[in-house]
Design an enzyme around this catalytic site. Structure first.
Site, PDB file in Angstrom:
ATOM      1  N   HIS A 140      13.787  -1.830   0.970  1.00  0.00           N
ATOM      2  CA  HIS A 140      13.648  -2.068  -0.660  1.00  0.00           C
ATOM      3  C   HIS A 140      15.204  -2.712  -0.600  1.00  0.00           C
ATOM      4  O   HIS A 140      15.270  -3.659  -1.825  1.00  0.00           O
ATOM      5  CB  HIS A 140      13.491  -0.712  -1.109  1.00  0.00           C
ATOM      6  CG  HIS A 140      12.339   0.098  -1.021  1.00  0.00           C
ATOM      7  ND1 HIS A 140      12.392   1.356  -0.156  1.00  0.00           N
ATOM      8  CD2 HIS A 140      11.001  -0.042  -1.051  1.00  0.00           C
ATOM      9  CE1 HIS A 140      11.128   1.785  -0.541  1.00  0.00           C
ATOM     10  NE2 HIS A 140      10.573   0.890  -0.163  1.00  0.00           N
ATOM     11  N   SER A 168       8.645   3.541   3.842  1.00  0.00           N
ATOM     12  CA  SER A 168       8.736   5.252   3.713  1.00  0.00           C
ATOM     13  C   SER A 168       8.162   6.113   4.399  1.00  0.00           C
ATOM     14  O   SER A 168       8.677   7.659   4.519  1.00  0.00           O
ATOM     15  CB  SER A 168       8.296   5.042   1.901  1.00  0.00           C
ATOM     16  OG  SER A 168      10.180   4.351   1.248  1.00  0.00           O
ATOM     17  N   ARG A 187       4.507  -7.217   1.833  1.00  0.00           N
ATOM     18  CA  ARG A 187       4.269  -6.623   3.522  1.00  0.00           C
ATOM     19  C   ARG A 187       3.632  -7.749   4.334  1.00  0.00           C
ATOM     20  O   ARG A 187       3.699  -9.107   4.682  1.00  0.00           O
ATOM     21  CB  ARG A 187       4.815  -5.474   4.088  1.00  0.00           C
ATOM     22  CG  ARG A 187       6.494  -5.026   3.728  1.00  0.00           C
ATOM     23  CD  ARG A 187       6.523  -3.338   3.971  1.00  0.00           C
ATOM     24  NE  ARG A 187       5.134  -2.796   2.555  1.00  0.00           N
ATOM     25  CZ  ARG A 187       5.344  -1.626   2.248  1.00  0.00           C
ATOM     26  NH1 ARG A 187       6.437  -0.695   3.339  1.00  0.00           N
ATOM     27  NH2 ARG A 187       4.137  -1.518   1.275  1.00  0.00           N
ATOM     28  N   LYS A 245       1.967  12.455  -7.850  1.00  0.00           N
ATOM     29  CA  LYS A 245       2.156  12.245  -6.400  1.00  0.00           C
ATOM     30  C   LYS A 245       3.719  13.319  -5.981  1.00  0.00           C
ATOM     31  O   LYS A 245       3.797  13.369  -6.153  1.00  0.00           O
ATOM     32  CB  LYS A 245       3.207  10.966  -6.440  1.00  0.00           C
ATOM     33  CG  LYS A 245       3.040   9.837  -5.537  1.00  0.00           C
ATOM     34  CD  LYS A 245       3.113   8.891  -5.328  1.00  0.00           C
ATOM     35  CE  LYS A 245       2.828   8.053  -4.225  1.00  0.00           C
ATOM     36  NZ  LYS A 245       3.717   6.398  -3.863  1.00  0.00           N
TER      37      LYS A 245
END
Ligand code: ADP
Length: 165
Positions: A17, A128, A90, A41
């Protein structure tokens, strides 16, 4: 003043990040890291903790700052007069979701552009979720996250924390 918003969960903020953010900060006058508050979430850190951690990493940097937001991303962009959204890509696996997000945001706000930055090679497998998984079992994540985030993870898992999930 060209302002961009870099939105995400950042649970927690990783070196991947940070790399995207530093590169975006060279393209825009000001970049706001927007930590999404999403009660649906389950996150390891509260939005406030994530914002504080990111701002501590950013230190005195002049043109980047983290805040949290809830609601629609495009509404937040309008509120802060941002002309662009930054997203990192990514692997191909990111593509479909990012394309969906892009299309929805474009429909809602045609004037707000999404700028995709490809992940630097060394961070292309960093997420993460991986960081949380490794840290939860006592693995060393010091090369994956900024120092302050590493310390927070150690603190959390040493104290038997990780309240949610
Ligand atoms: P989400 O927005 O799906 O909750 P994250 O908070 O993990 O995802 O990430 C925010 C943004 O940063 C997304 O665009 C994601 O693709 C990107 N990103 C995450 N990890 C990396 C990395 N290692 N390298 C480059 N970009 C990344």
């Amino acid at each position: 003043m060209r302002i961009a918003v870099y939105p995400g969960s950042f649970d927690p903020f990783t070196n991947g990040h940070l790399d995207i953010l530093n590169r975006a900060a060279k393209l825009f006058d000001y970049v706001i890291v927007a930590v999404l508050v999403n009660p649906e979430k389950k996150c390891l850190f509260t939005p406030e903790q994530r914002v504080d951690m990111i701002n501590a990493v950013l230190g005195e940097s002049e043109n980047v700052r983290a805040v949290h937001f809830h609601g629609l991303l495009v509404d937040f962009c309008r509120q802060v007069h941002a002309c662009a959204v930054i997203r990192g890509l990514r692997a191909v696996s990111d593509y479909e979701y990012e394309l969906q997000l892009f299309s929805i945001n474009k429909q809602l706000a045609v004037d707000i552009e999404t700028v995709f930055l490809m992940s630097s090679t060394q961070y292309s497998f960093l997420s993460s979720s991986i960081v949380k998984e490794v840290a939860r079992y006592g693995g060393d994540v010091s090369t994956m996250v900024p120092q302050g985030v590493d310390a927070a993870l150690r603190g959390l898992f040493r104290s038997g924390g990780g309240t949610k999930k």
